[in-house]
Design a protein around this motif. Structure first.
Motif, PDB file in Angstrom:
ATOM      1  N   GLN A  88       0.803  -1.222   0.000  1.00  0.00           N
ATOM      2  CA  GLN A  88       0.000   0.000   0.000  1.00  0.00           C
ATOM      3  C   GLN A  88       0.843   1.283   0.000  1.00  0.00           C
ATOM      4  N   SER A  89       2.132   1.131   0.036  1.00  0.00           N
ATOM      5  CA  SER A  89       3.007   2.302   0.087  1.00  0.00           C
ATOM      6  C   SER A  89       2.960   3.083  -1.224  1.00  0.00           C
ATOM      7  N   THR A  90       3.033   4.407  -1.091  1.00  0.00           N
ATOM      8  CA  THR A  90       3.037   5.277  -2.269  1.00  0.00           C
ATOM      9  C   THR A  90       4.457   5.655  -2.690  1.00  0.00           C
ATOM     10  N   GLN A  91       5.444   5.053  -2.058  1.00  0.00           N
ATOM     11  CA  GLN A  91       6.838   5.337  -2.390  1.00  0.00           C
ATOM     12  C   GLN A  91       7.098   5.012  -3.863  1.00  0.00           C
ATOM     13  N   LYS A  92       7.735   5.925  -4.592  1.00  0.00           N
ATOM     14  CA  LYS A  92       7.991   5.694  -6.016  1.00  0.00           C
ATOM     15  C   LYS A  92       8.974   4.546  -6.197  1.00  0.00           C
TER      16      LYS A  92
END
Length: 350
Positions: free
Chosen positions: A122-126
């Motif tokens: 679920q992380s939005t890290q690129k």
């Protein structure tokens, strides 16, 4: 031929008052100045100590916050390094830490020199182009996880990354990192001040960047020695000179504390008007007391000289009459002092 000369007569009382009062006034003024200077030094030392204790308390809380997060990161890092996890299992493991802590809600993620990113689902890290990011470059230079350069994330939040090399036996070099919100440290900097009217800022001393401040417009700006604000300009100069001694400038008292295991510097200041407000009251009281003392002394000297000079004036009047040829006068003397002895001698002469 007899010459008569007029000589200016002057009152002994006036001469005594004219000599004693100025001298006493100078002494009183000198005492007030000395007392004020000593009191100011004592109050300044006390305020400096109080401000140092306040900033050290903040430093202790920031250090505790840093230590807790870094210990957690190191524990996770060592567990991964000792488990020989494949990429799928590693991602499942990282999923556990998504939303686990409010300081790092995105959890932890791993970037590899081959361009691969492993992160919570679920992380939005690129996942691409991260090889040029500060967290990755800084992580490649560290065995243990450490905090690096602050930045604003895509949501505009103040963050900082903790990163270090992940030594899990992978053929490509990997970096494990976590994005940590600076909200908690900002709360400590802005509200945990133990001295009235004092304020603190948190600065990265390597870049001069302000990480936390009560004035949000100052966050992520840099301290500049040419700043129009003399207080901030002086702070910048002190940071550049690596001079961490307390000092007073632009009506502010300033102290510094370095945060261990970081490049951070906590700077706290308090307006001198706050610490010297009681001193101003004391100075006013001392001046009033000094004026009253001078007036009381002037009155006392005037009365004393009056009683001393009165018999001298009477004796002088008698001697003048004698000089004019009148030897019918009778001189009355009272007491046993020098003036009385003089009067008796004149009476015997008559």
């Amino acid at each position: 031929m007899k010459k008569s000369q007029k000589q200016k007569s002057g009152s002994i009382k006036t001469k005594l008052l004219g000599t004693i009062i100025p001298v006493v006034t100078l002494v009183v003024v000198a005492l007030i100045v000395i007392a004020y200077t000593i009191s100011k030094g004592i109050i300044k030392d006390s305020a400096t100590n109080q401000l140092v204790l306040s900033v050290r308390n903040q430093k202790s809380q920031i250090n505790e916050w840093i230590t807790n997060d870094l210990c957690s990161f190191e524990a996770i890092k060592h567990l991964i390094e000792g488990s020989n996890l494949d990429d799928e299992t590693l991602q499942a493991y990282l999923d556990q830490y998504y939303g686990y802590n409010n300081d790092y809600p995105e959890g932890l993620y791993v970037g590899s020199t081959n361009g691969q990113m492993i992160k919570p689902s679920q992380s939005t890290q690129k996942t691409s182009g991260f090889s040029d990011d500060v967290w990755f470059k800084e992580g490649l230079t560290r065995i243990n996880m450490q905090f690096g350069t602050p930045y604003k994330n895509d949501a505009g939040e103040d963050c900082i990354s903790a990163s270090g090399i992940l030594m899990d036996g992978n053929k490509d070099m990997r970096v494990i990192s976590a994005n940590v919100s600076l909200a908690h440290v900002s709360l400590i900097v802005n509200s945990k001040v133990d001295m009235d009217s004092a304020e603190s800022i948190l600065v990265d001393k390597m870049t001069g960047t302000i990480l936390a401040s009560r004035d949000n417009t100052k966050v992520f700006t840099k301290l500049d020695p040419s700043d129009a604000n003399k207080l901030y300009a002086s702070m910048a100069q002190k940071v550049n000179d690596n001079d961490m001694t307390p000092y007073e400038v632009s009506d502010h008292l300033v102290v510094f504390e370095e945060i261990p295991n970081t490049t951070w510097l906590l700077i706290s200041d308090v307006p001198t008007a706050t610490i010297y407000k009681d001193l101003a009251t004391l100075r006013t009281i001392m001046i009033i007391v000094g004026i009253i003392a001078i007036l009381a002394l002037a009155l006392l000297v005037e009365r004393m000289t009056h009683f001393v000079v009165k018999p001298i004036k009477a004796l002088t009047s008698d001697i003048i009459q004698m000089a004019n040829g009148d030897f019918t006068i009778s001189i009355e003397t009272k007491g046993n002092d020098e003036i009385a002895a003089m009067g008796r001698s004149v009476q015997e002469f008559i």
